[in-house]
Design an enzyme around this catalytic site. Structure first.
Site, PDB file in Angstrom:
ATOM      1  N   ASP A  75       5.362  -5.444   5.777  1.00 45.50           N
ATOM      2  CA  ASP A  75       5.738  -6.839   6.020  1.00 45.50           C
ATOM      3  C   ASP A  75       5.638  -7.715   4.767  1.00 45.50           C
ATOM      4  O   ASP A  75       6.505  -8.554   4.529  1.00 45.50           O
ATOM      5  CB  ASP A  75       4.955  -7.438   7.203  1.00 45.50           C
ATOM      6  CG  ASP A  75       3.464  -7.443   6.966  1.00 45.50           C
ATOM      7  OD1 ASP A  75       2.983  -6.607   6.169  1.00 45.50           O
ATOM      8  OD2 ASP A  75       2.768  -8.262   7.570  1.00 45.50           O
ATOM      9  N   ASP A 114       3.344  -1.681  12.129  1.00 46.28           N
ATOM     10  CA  ASP A 114       3.308  -2.997  12.770  1.00 46.28           C
ATOM     11  C   ASP A 114       4.552  -3.851  12.487  1.00 46.28           C
ATOM     12  O   ASP A 114       4.518  -5.067  12.669  1.00 46.28           O
ATOM     13  CB  ASP A 114       2.039  -3.752  12.347  1.00 46.28           C
ATOM     14  CG  ASP A 114       1.955  -3.941  10.831  1.00 46.28           C
ATOM     15  OD1 ASP A 114       2.849  -3.457  10.108  1.00 46.28           O
ATOM     16  OD2 ASP A 114       0.982  -4.570  10.367  1.00 46.28           O
ATOM     17  N   GLY A 143       0.833  -1.212   0.000  1.00 44.80           N
ATOM     18  CA  GLY A 143       0.000   0.000   0.000  1.00 44.80           C
ATOM     19  C   GLY A 143       0.862   1.255   0.000  1.00 44.80           C
ATOM     20  O   GLY A 143       1.907   1.292   0.641  1.00 44.80           O
ATOM     21  N   HIS A 158      -8.995   5.099   2.904  1.00 47.37           N
ATOM     22  CA  HIS A 158      -7.758   5.466   2.214  1.00 47.37           C
ATOM     23  C   HIS A 158      -7.396   6.940   2.328  1.00 47.37           C
ATOM     24  O   HIS A 158      -6.294   7.324   1.911  1.00 47.37           O
ATOM     25  CB  HIS A 158      -7.832   5.035   0.750  1.00 47.37           C
ATOM     26  CG  HIS A 158      -7.806   3.534   0.614  1.00 47.37           C
ATOM     27  ND1 HIS A 158      -8.932   2.769   0.791  1.00 47.37           N
ATOM     28  CD2 HIS A 158      -6.794   2.672   0.384  1.00 47.37           C
ATOM     29  CE1 HIS A 158      -8.618   1.498   0.652  1.00 47.37           C
ATOM     30  NE2 HIS A 158      -7.326   1.406   0.407  1.00 47.37           N
ATOM     31  N   THR A 186       4.894   1.617   6.452  1.00 50.04           N
ATOM     32  CA  THR A 186       3.492   1.207   6.529  1.00 50.04           C
ATOM     33  C   THR A 186       2.768   2.136   7.491  1.00 50.04           C
ATOM     34  O   THR A 186       3.322   2.490   8.537  1.00 50.04           O
ATOM     35  CB  THR A 186       3.288  -0.258   6.993  1.00 50.04           C
ATOM     36  OG1 THR A 186       1.931  -0.418   7.447  1.00 50.04           O
ATOM     37  CG2 THR A 186       4.196  -0.680   8.133  1.00 50.04           C
ATOM     38  N   ARG A 227      -4.886  -2.502  10.161  1.00 49.11           N
ATOM     39  CA  ARG A 227      -4.883  -3.964  10.054  1.00 49.11           C
ATOM     40  C   ARG A 227      -5.035  -4.650  11.389  1.00 49.11           C
ATOM     41  O   ARG A 227      -5.956  -4.337  12.106  1.00 49.11           O
ATOM     42  CB  ARG A 227      -3.622  -4.426   9.357  1.00 49.11           C
ATOM     43  CG  ARG A 227      -3.994  -4.959   8.031  1.00 49.11           C
ATOM     44  CD  ARG A 227      -2.931  -5.657   7.288  1.00 49.11           C
ATOM     45  NE  ARG A 227      -3.465  -5.834   5.959  1.00 49.11           N
ATOM     46  CZ  ARG A 227      -2.782  -5.865   4.867  1.00 49.11           C
ATOM     47  NH1 ARG A 227      -1.484  -5.745   4.931  1.00 49.11           N
ATOM     48  NH2 ARG A 227      -3.365  -6.041   3.723  1.00 49.11           N
ATOM     49  N   ARG A 277       0.049  -7.028  -5.255  1.00 46.59           N
ATOM     50  CA  ARG A 277      -0.255  -8.364  -5.768  1.00 46.59           C
ATOM     51  C   ARG A 277       0.932  -9.074  -6.384  1.00 46.59           C
ATOM     52  O   ARG A 277       0.918 -10.282  -6.539  1.00 46.59           O
ATOM     53  CB  ARG A 277      -1.312  -8.269  -6.874  1.00 46.59           C
ATOM     54  CG  ARG A 277      -2.683  -7.972  -6.364  1.00 46.59           C
ATOM     55  CD  ARG A 277      -3.555  -7.754  -7.574  1.00 46.59           C
ATOM     56  NE  ARG A 277      -4.520  -6.729  -7.281  1.00 46.59           N
ATOM     57  CZ  ARG A 277      -5.802  -6.863  -7.509  1.00 46.59           C
ATOM     58  NH1 ARG A 277      -6.264  -7.952  -8.059  1.00 46.59           N
ATOM     59  NH2 ARG A 277      -6.620  -5.891  -7.215  1.00 46.59           N
ATOM     60  N   ASP A 289       0.537   1.255   9.228  1.00 45.84           N
ATOM     61  CA  ASP A 289       0.117   0.428  10.372  1.00 45.84           C
ATOM     62  C   ASP A 289       1.158   0.422  11.503  1.00 45.84           C
ATOM     63  O   ASP A 289       0.830   0.063  12.632  1.00 45.84           O
ATOM     64  CB  ASP A 289      -0.126  -1.020   9.917  1.00 45.84           C
ATOM     65  CG  ASP A 289      -1.103  -1.098   8.763  1.00 45.84           C
ATOM     66  OD1 ASP A 289      -1.927  -0.173   8.623  1.00 45.84           O
ATOM     67  OD2 ASP A 289      -1.035  -2.075   7.993  1.00 45.84           O
TER      68      ASP A 289
END
Ligand code: F6P
Length: 357
Positions: A112, A138, A14, A281, A134, A180, A77, A136
């Site tokens: 990740d 995380d 992302g 987003h 990220t 997430r 992807r 996140d």
């Protein structure tokens, strides 16, 4: 005369504000300090697999410090080890492409998923350096990732903005944020925005306790409340609320919508009128904050240093205020969850914030 170093770079997963400052920092350090060449891969690993490249020149990385997104494009992807509908292993093709470009290293900027793939490519023989990003936050082995601070800023401003309408209408406003499976974004934005209740995956909540807090506010004349909810919390039935599944993504699950479940529960239990805002987003848009620009600049410089000192399989990291490097393997071993004894949680509790526990 020694051959000029050639450094490959890609952004995966992302997007988020801070990627362009990171690309700029890598390229400028490479040009200015090492007279090196920088080759960008388009759309993350897709560019490596499909041989889609773009040589970066000084003018390409000028004026991008303040811009969100990534000038290289990204994809969540394109996994060389499971590519396309048929999940083919095209990693050897990726390796061949890397070698035919005569690159000395590949800098992978990502979270990740991207760093997992980067680590596998490193084991295959590609000299990899990682840079953590990220929203996140995380990733293990770094205190902060690029993009997190900018997302916190957007979420905080949104929480600020819903206060007045919540107050005018005497409502409960639920603000659902991304993040997430971890609650970093909800916790930071919730504390910064003065959320009355903050719900994060790391602290299981009881909806009755949430309603008690909202009622208690009513009893002291506060006729509105703000509830900040991480998309990864599990409501009463203990299931994650999944919005969609993205085929071919390293983690296909996309969360979203748990705010509506919680709103329903609050209305049923307390009778308080409740509205929901899912920030989605928007949190990945806008300009990078000063913190993210500074972090990206320092990570970029460090990443080039790792390349020139041939310290491959490592990722840049911020530890206790210092820029350092750590093995990518350690960063992807597990998710960095919010620890329950984090001083920020203690501080939030001290000022009366409820975590619904
Ligand atoms: O990992 C970053 C992130 O923005 C998460 O917070 C969110 O759950 C997910 O990506 C959304 O992914 P997509 O852009 O594929 O919808």
């Amino acid at each position: 005369m020694a051959r000029k170093k050639r450094i490959g770079i890609l952004t995966g997963g992302g997007d988020c504000p801070g990627l362009n400052p990171a690309i700029r920092a890598v390229a400028k350090t490479a040009f200015v300090r090492h007279a090196a060449e920088v080759i960008g891969f388009k759309d993350g690993f897709e560019g490596l697999i499909e041989y889609q490249t773009r040589e970066l020149h000084p003018e390409d990385v000028s004026g991008i410090l303040t811009k969100g997104g990534t000038i290289l494009g990204t994809s969540n992807r394109a996994n060389p080890f499971a590519y396309g509908e048929k999940k083919r292993d095209v990693s050897k093709q990726a390796l061949r492409n890397f070698r035919s470009l005569k690159l000395d290293a590949l800098i992978c900027i990502g979270g990740d998923g991207t760093l997992n793939i980067a680590h596998q490519l490193y084991r295959l023989g590609i000299p990899i350096v990682g840079m953590p990003k990220t929203i996140d936050n995380d990733l293990e082995a770094t205190d902060y990732t690029i993009g997190f601070d900018s997302a916190v800023a957007v979420a905080t401003e949104s929480i600020d903005n819903v206060h007045s309408t919540a107050e005018s209408h005497h409502r409960v406003m639920i603000v659902e944020v991304m993040g997430r499976y971890t609650g970093w974004l909800a916790l930071y934005a919730g504390v910064a925005g003065g959320g009355d209740v903050i719900l994060i995956p790391e602290i299981p909540f009881d909806i009755k306790k949430v309603c008690q807090k909202l009622d208690a506010r009513g009893e002291i004349g506060k006729r509105f409340s703000i509830v900040v909810v991480a998309e990864g919390v599990k409501p009463g039935d203990s299931q994650l609320v999944v919005k969609r599944r993205v085929k071919g993504s390293t983690d296909p699950i996309r969360l979203g919508g748990v705010g509506y479940r919680i709103a329903e529960q609050i209305e049923n239990l307390s009778g308080l009128e409740t509205r929901v805002i899912i920030l989605g987003h928007l949190q990945r848009g806008g300009k990078p904050t000063d913190f993210d620009r500074i972090l990206a600049t320092q990570f970029g410089r460090k990443a080039v240093e790792l390349v020139t000192s041939e310290k491959f399989g490592y990722m840049t990291s911020l530890r206790g205020g210092k820029i350092t490097s750590v093995p990518i393997k350690g960063a992807i071993a597990r998710l960095k969850k919010v620890k329950l004894n984090l001083p920020l949680i203690e501080a939030a509790r001290a000022v009366g914030t409820s975590f619904g526990d």
